[in-house]
Design a protein around this motif. Structure first.
Motif, PDB file in Angstrom:
ATOM      1  N   GLU A 112      10.884  -7.734  -9.849  1.00 32.31           N
ATOM      2  CA  GLU A 112      11.751  -8.178  -8.747  1.00 32.31           C
ATOM      3  C   GLU A 112      13.035  -8.793  -9.288  1.00 32.31           C
ATOM      4  OE1 GLU A 112      11.742 -11.468  -5.105  1.00 32.31           O
ATOM      5  OE2 GLU A 112       9.903 -11.105  -6.265  1.00 32.31           O
ATOM      6  N   GLU A 113      12.894  -9.695 -10.263  1.00 33.61           N
ATOM      7  CA  GLU A 113      14.077 -10.342 -10.839  1.00 33.61           C
ATOM      8  C   GLU A 113      14.983  -9.341 -11.548  1.00 33.61           C
ATOM      9  OE1 GLU A 113      12.380 -13.321 -13.329  1.00 33.61           O
ATOM     10  OE2 GLU A 113      11.710 -14.569 -11.640  1.00 33.61           O
ATOM     11  N   GLY A 114      14.370  -8.269 -12.084  1.00 36.92           N
ATOM     12  CA  GLY A 114      15.151  -7.249 -12.780  1.00 36.92           C
ATOM     13  C   GLY A 114      15.686  -6.161 -11.870  1.00 36.92           C
ATOM     14  N   ILE A 133       7.293  -3.765  -5.382  1.00 36.85           N
ATOM     15  CA  ILE A 133       6.621  -3.537  -4.089  1.00 36.85           C
ATOM     16  C   ILE A 133       5.211  -2.992  -4.298  1.00 36.85           C
ATOM     17  CG2 ILE A 133       6.645  -1.949  -2.109  1.00 36.85           C
ATOM     18  CD1 ILE A 133       9.688  -2.486  -1.953  1.00 36.85           C
ATOM     19  N   LEU A 134       5.056  -2.071  -5.245  1.00 36.47           N
ATOM     20  CA  LEU A 134       3.723  -1.531  -5.543  1.00 36.47           C
ATOM     21  C   LEU A 134       2.743  -2.657  -5.877  1.00 36.47           C
ATOM     22  CD1 LEU A 134       4.553   1.534  -7.807  1.00 36.47           C
ATOM     23  CD2 LEU A 134       3.225   1.609  -5.702  1.00 36.47           C
ATOM     24  N   VAL A 135       3.197  -3.595  -6.698  1.00 41.68           N
ATOM     25  CA  VAL A 135       2.314  -4.676  -7.138  1.00 41.68           C
ATOM     26  C   VAL A 135       2.055  -5.647  -5.999  1.00 41.68           C
ATOM     27  CG1 VAL A 135       1.996  -6.533  -8.806  1.00 41.68           C
ATOM     28  CG2 VAL A 135       3.159  -4.434  -9.495  1.00 41.68           C
ATOM     29  N   TYR A 136       3.081  -6.016  -5.245  1.00 43.07           N
ATOM     30  CA  TYR A 136       2.878  -6.941  -4.124  1.00 43.07           C
ATOM     31  C   TYR A 136       1.943  -6.336  -3.071  1.00 43.07           C
ATOM     32  CZ  TYR A 136       6.436 -10.273  -5.716  1.00 43.07           C
ATOM     33  OH  TYR A 136       7.139 -11.213  -6.429  1.00 43.07           O
ATOM     34  N   ARG A 137       2.060  -5.026  -2.852  1.00 42.22           N
ATOM     35  CA  ARG A 137       1.137  -4.373  -1.909  1.00 42.22           C
ATOM     36  C   ARG A 137      -0.306  -4.488  -2.397  1.00 42.22           C
ATOM     37  NH1 ARG A 137       3.896   1.341   0.261  1.00 42.22           N
ATOM     38  NH2 ARG A 137       5.555   0.357   1.519  1.00 42.22           N
ATOM     39  N   SER A 138      -0.498  -4.261  -3.681  1.00 39.30           N
ATOM     40  CA  SER A 138      -1.855  -4.347  -4.239  1.00 39.30           C
ATOM     41  C   SER A 138      -2.417  -5.756  -4.089  1.00 39.30           C
ATOM     42  CB  SER A 138      -1.833  -3.933  -5.710  1.00 39.30           C
ATOM     43  OG  SER A 138      -3.114  -4.014  -6.281  1.00 39.30           O
ATOM     44  N   LYS A 179       7.564 -11.072   1.071  1.00 40.17           N
ATOM     45  CA  LYS A 179       8.282 -10.480  -0.062  1.00 40.17           C
ATOM     46  C   LYS A 179       8.582  -9.009   0.219  1.00 40.17           C
ATOM     47  CE  LYS A 179       8.696 -13.381  -3.663  1.00 40.17           C
ATOM     48  NZ  LYS A 179       9.998 -13.596  -4.367  1.00 40.17           N
ATOM     49  N   LEU A 180       7.589  -8.310   0.725  1.00 49.55           N
ATOM     50  CA  LEU A 180       7.758  -6.887   1.035  1.00 49.55           C
ATOM     51  C   LEU A 180       8.822  -6.699   2.109  1.00 49.55           C
ATOM     52  CD1 LEU A 180       4.003  -5.813   1.034  1.00 49.55           C
ATOM     53  CD2 LEU A 180       5.712  -5.265  -0.693  1.00 49.55           C
ATOM     54  N   ASP A 181       8.829  -7.580   3.111  1.00 50.24           N
ATOM     55  CA  ASP A 181       9.866  -7.518   4.145  1.00 50.24           C
ATOM     56  C   ASP A 181      11.255  -7.641   3.531  1.00 50.24           C
ATOM     57  OD1 ASP A 181       7.971  -7.326   6.182  1.00 50.24           O
ATOM     58  OD2 ASP A 181       7.950  -9.488   6.587  1.00 50.24           O
ATOM     59  N   ASP A 212      15.938   3.091  -1.126  1.00 50.73           N
ATOM     60  CA  ASP A 212      16.501   4.290  -0.493  1.00 50.73           C
ATOM     61  C   ASP A 212      15.525   5.459  -0.561  1.00 50.73           C
ATOM     62  OD1 ASP A 212      18.939   3.038   0.111  1.00 50.73           O
ATOM     63  OD2 ASP A 212      19.660   3.385  -1.937  1.00 50.73           O
ATOM     64  N   ASP A 213      14.752   5.523  -1.638  1.00 50.99           N
ATOM     65  CA  ASP A 213      13.832   6.641  -1.837  1.00 50.99           C
ATOM     66  C   ASP A 213      12.431   6.085  -2.087  1.00 50.99           C
ATOM     67  OD1 ASP A 213      12.490   8.936  -2.443  1.00 50.99           O
ATOM     68  OD2 ASP A 213      13.564   9.327  -4.337  1.00 50.99           O
ATOM     69  N   TRP A 214      11.548   6.269  -1.106  1.00 52.74           N
ATOM     70  CA  TRP A 214      10.164   5.797  -1.237  1.00 52.74           C
ATOM     71  C   TRP A 214       9.297   6.776  -2.021  1.00 52.74           C
ATOM     72  CZ3 TRP A 214       8.571   1.023  -0.005  1.00 52.74           C
ATOM     73  CH2 TRP A 214       9.376   0.244   0.822  1.00 52.74           C
ATOM     74  N   ARG A 215       9.905   7.868  -2.432  1.00 51.36           N
ATOM     75  CA  ARG A 215       9.169   8.938  -3.120  1.00 51.36           C
ATOM     76  C   ARG A 215       7.980   9.344  -2.241  1.00 51.36           C
ATOM     77  NH1 ARG A 215       9.325   6.962  -9.372  1.00 51.36           N
ATOM     78  NH2 ARG A 215       8.392   9.033  -9.735  1.00 51.36           N
ATOM     79  N   ASP A 216       6.751   9.323  -2.726  1.00 53.62           N
ATOM     80  CA  ASP A 216       5.652   9.723  -1.841  1.00 53.62           C
ATOM     81  C   ASP A 216       4.885   8.527  -1.293  1.00 53.62           C
ATOM     82  OD1 ASP A 216       4.525   8.941  -4.207  1.00 53.62           O
ATOM     83  OD2 ASP A 216       3.094  10.594  -4.337  1.00 53.62           O
ATOM     84  N   LEU A 217       5.512   7.341  -1.352  1.00 54.72           N
ATOM     85  CA  LEU A 217       4.871   6.155  -0.784  1.00 54.72           C
ATOM     86  C   LEU A 217       5.228   6.026   0.697  1.00 54.72           C
ATOM     87  CD1 LEU A 217       5.687   3.453  -3.507  1.00 54.72           C
ATOM     88  CD2 LEU A 217       3.520   4.660  -3.176  1.00 54.72           C
ATOM     89  N   PRO A 218       4.352   5.447   1.497  1.00 53.53           N
ATOM     90  CA  PRO A 218       4.717   5.180   2.894  1.00 53.53           C
ATOM     91  C   PRO A 218       5.830   4.141   2.943  1.00 53.53           C
ATOM     92  CG  PRO A 218       2.589   4.181   2.365  1.00 53.53           C
ATOM     93  CD  PRO A 218       2.951   5.044   1.202  1.00 53.53           C
ATOM     94  N   SER A 219       6.743   4.310   3.892  1.00 51.31           N
ATOM     95  CA  SER A 219       7.814   3.332   4.052  1.00 51.31           C
ATOM     96  C   SER A 219       7.231   1.982   4.449  1.00 51.31           C
ATOM     97  CB  SER A 219       8.791   3.808   5.134  1.00 51.31           C
ATOM     98  OG  SER A 219       8.138   3.774   6.402  1.00 51.31           O
ATOM     99  N   HIS A 220       8.083   0.967   4.442  1.00 52.41           N
ATOM    100  CA  HIS A 220       7.586  -0.365   4.774  1.00 52.41           C
ATOM    101  C   HIS A 220       7.066  -0.412   6.212  1.00 52.41           C
ATOM    102  CE1 HIS A 220       7.000  -4.625   4.598  1.00 52.41           C
ATOM    103  NE2 HIS A 220       7.919  -4.870   5.521  1.00 52.41           N
TER     104      HIS A 220
END
Length: 453
Positions: free
Chosen positions: A376-378, A385-390, A413-415, A422-430
Motif C-alpha cells: 500500500e505504501e509503495g 487489495i489481494l492481501v486485505y481481502r484475504s 482500506k478496500l474502500d 483501473d484494471d482488476w484483471r480477472d478479479l471481481p471489482s470492489h
C-alpha cells in the motif's frame, strides 16, 4: 521495563529528595497490592526481616489448599513479594544466603500442590530466587561457605529449578572455587548411572562450570564421559564451546564429525559453520555455507551473510537471480514474498501474490499484514487489495465478533484503495466483491453495524 530505562528512572528518582520520595512510597503502598508489606520491609531491622521471612515460609509450608492454574499468577506474585521483602529487610550476605536456601527448600511443598503448567511458579525460583542468591553471594567474602551452600542446594534439586544457580556461578565465585566445584561435581557424577536423573544433573553441572571457566577441553571430556556416543547436537555443542574460546580449528574438527546426511537442525549447523569459517577467514567456505542458508530461506539477514562472503558489489546480481526461481515456484512462500518487498521489488512482490492468490491464508495475519502495508505504501494497490481481502475473509469466516473491528478496518482500506485500480484483471471489482460479502455474511449484523451499514 528494560534495564536501561530502569537505571534512568532510578537516577531521576534519586534527585527528588527524601521527603518527596517518602510521600510517594506511602501513597503507592496503600494503592498497590503488596505495596504496604514491601514498604514496611524497608523499615525492619535485620532481625525483624529474618523473623518475618521465616514466618512467611512457615505459612507456605502449612497450606494445604491446591493451587489450580487460575490461582497460579497471584500465587507467583506472592512468592515474588516474599523474596523482594527479604532483599529489603536483610542485608547480611550470609544470613541472606541461608534464608534463600530455606526458600528453595520449600520447592517440593509448593510444586506438589500446584498446577504450574504455565511455568510462572518455576520462574520465581529460576529467576527471582536465583538472582537474590547471586546478589547475596557476590557480597559474601566467605566463598567456601557459598560453595558448600550451593553444593547442598544442587544436590537436592529434585524439581529442576536450581540449575540456573550453577549457570551463574562465575558471577560470584573465583576460578579456584569454580574448579573445585567442578571436581566435586565430577566425582558425584561418576558415582551415579549416567542415564539417571542424578547422574545427568551432575554432568550438566560440570558442563555449565566448564563453559563459564572457558575450558572447552573440560566441556568436551564431560560430554563424552557422560555418553561417548556422538550425535549432531553433541558435536555442535562442543564446537560452539571451542568457538567461544577462540579455537575455530577444533570447532571445525567437531563439526566435520557430523555426517553430511544428518540434517538435524541443518540451518543451525550451517549458521555455526559459517561463524567458524568466518573466524578462519575462509571466504570460499563462508560463501558455500551462506548459499545453503540463503536458498533455504531468502531474507535480508541471509542475504547479508552471503554478501559478506561474496562482496557487496554482488548484491544486485544475487537479488536479480532470485526473482525467476521465486516466481516459478510451485507454492506460495511468505518468506519469498517478504524478501521481494524487503529488496524493493514491489512490482515482483505484487505479481507474485497475484499469481498465488488462491494460496493466501488470512489466518496468517502476522505474515500478511506487513506485506499489505508495504505494498500500500509503495503504491502497488492491487497486491495490497489481494492481501486485505484475504485478511477480511478470514475474520468473517471465523465469525468471532471480538475481531470484527479489524475486519471493518480492512474493508474500509478496500474502500479507499479500490478507486485507484483501473484494471482488476480477472478479479471481481470492489463493488462486486462487496456484494458477494453481503450475500455470504449478511447475517453478521454486528460486523455490518460496526462498518456503518
Amino acid at each position: 521495563m528494560d534495564i536501561i530505562k530502569n537505571d534512568e528512572l532510578r537516577e531521576k528518582l534519586s534527585k527528588l529528595g527524601a521527603t518527596r520520595l517518602a510521600n510517594a512510597l506511602a501513597y503507592l503502598s496503600l494503592r498497590t497490592e503488596g505495596g504496604t508489606e514491601y514498604v514496611e520491609a524497608l523499615l525492619l531491622t535485620p532481625e525483624e526481616g529474618t523473623k518475618r521471612f521465616k514466618s512467611k515460609l512457615a505459612g507456605l509450608k502449612r497450606r494445604r489448599k491446591y493451587i489450580d492454574w487460575r490461582a497460579v499468577p497471584d500465587f507467583a506474585r506472592e512468592l515474588e513479594l516474599i523474596l523482594a521483602t527479604l532483599h529489603e529487610g536483610v542485608n547480611d550476605p550470609k544470613t541472606g544466603l541461608e534464608l534463600v536456601q530455606e526458600f528453595f527448600a520449600c520447592d517440593g511443598a509448593i510444586f506438589e500442590r500446584s498446577d504450574d503448567s504455565s511455568g510462572l511458579i518455576g520462574d520465581v525460583f529460576r529467576y527471582d530466587a536465583v538472582n537474590l542468591f547471586v546478589t547475596y553471594a557476590v557480597g559474601c567474602t566467605d566463598k567456601s561457605f557459598v560453595c558448600d551452600l550451593l553444593l547442598r542446594l544442587y544436590e537436592h534439586d529434585d524439581y529442576g529449578v536450581r540449575t540456573e544457580l550453577v549457570a551463574k556461578v562465575s558471577e560470584f565465585l573465583p576460578e579456584k572455587e569454580m574448579r573445585a566445584l567442578a571436581s566435586e561435581f565430577w566425582e558425584r557424577a561418576k558415582g551415579e548411572p549416567p542415564d539417571s536423573y542424578e547422574g545427568g544433573k551432575w554432568w550438566i553441572g560440570v558442563e555449565l562450570l566448564a563453559r563459564q571457566l572457558g575450558d572447552p577441553g573440560l566441556f568436551e571430556k564431560a560430554k563424552l564421559t557422560a555418553n561417548p556416543e556422538l550425535s549432531s547436537p553433541k558435536c555442535m555443542e562442543i564446537a560452539e564451546v571451542y568457538l567461544e574460546n577462540d579455537d575455530p580449528e577444533m570447532a571445525l574438527f567437531w563439526m566435520e564429525r557430523i555426517s553430511p546426511a544428518d540434517l538435524f537442525r541443518a540451518d543451525a549447523q550451517d549458521q555455526l559453520l559459517y561463524s567458524i569459517h568466518e573466524r578462519l577467514g575462509n571466504r570460499e567456505k563462508m560463501a558455500e555455507t551462506a548459499w545453503r542458508l540463503f536458498r533455504n530461506c531468502r531474507s535480508r539477514s541471509t542475504l547479508d551473510m552471503l554478501l559478506q562472503a561474496l562482496g557487496e558489489s554482488e548484491r544486485e546480481r544475487v537479488i536479480e537471480e532470485q526473482v525467476e526461481p521465486i516466481m516459478g515456484s510451485a507454492t506460495l512462500s511468505y518468506d519469498d514474498a517478504a524478501f521481494l518487498v524487503d529488496m524493493g521489488r514491489l512490482d515482483d512482490a505484487s505479481e507474485y501474490l497475484f499469481r498465488y492468490r488462491d494460496q493466501l491464508d488470512g489466518n496468517l495475519y502476522q505474515f500478511l499484514l506487513p506485506l499489505a502495508k508495504a505494498l500500500e505504501e509503495g503504491g502497488r494497490f492491487l497486491g495490497a487489495i489481494l492481501v486485505y481481502r484475504s485478511l477480511l475473509e478470514s475474520i468473517l469466516g471465523r465469525a468471532q465478533s471480538r475481531y470484527y473491528h479489524h475486519g471493518v478496518r480492512y474493508l474500509k482500506k478496500l474502500d479507499a484503495l479500490s478507486p485507484a485500480i483501473d484494471d482488476w484483471r480477472d478479479l471481481p471489482s470492489h463493488e462486486d466483491y462487496k456484494e458477494s460479502l453481503l450475500e455470504a455474511h449478511g447475517r453478521k449484523r454486528s460486523f455490518w453495524s460496526k462498518y456503518g451499514l
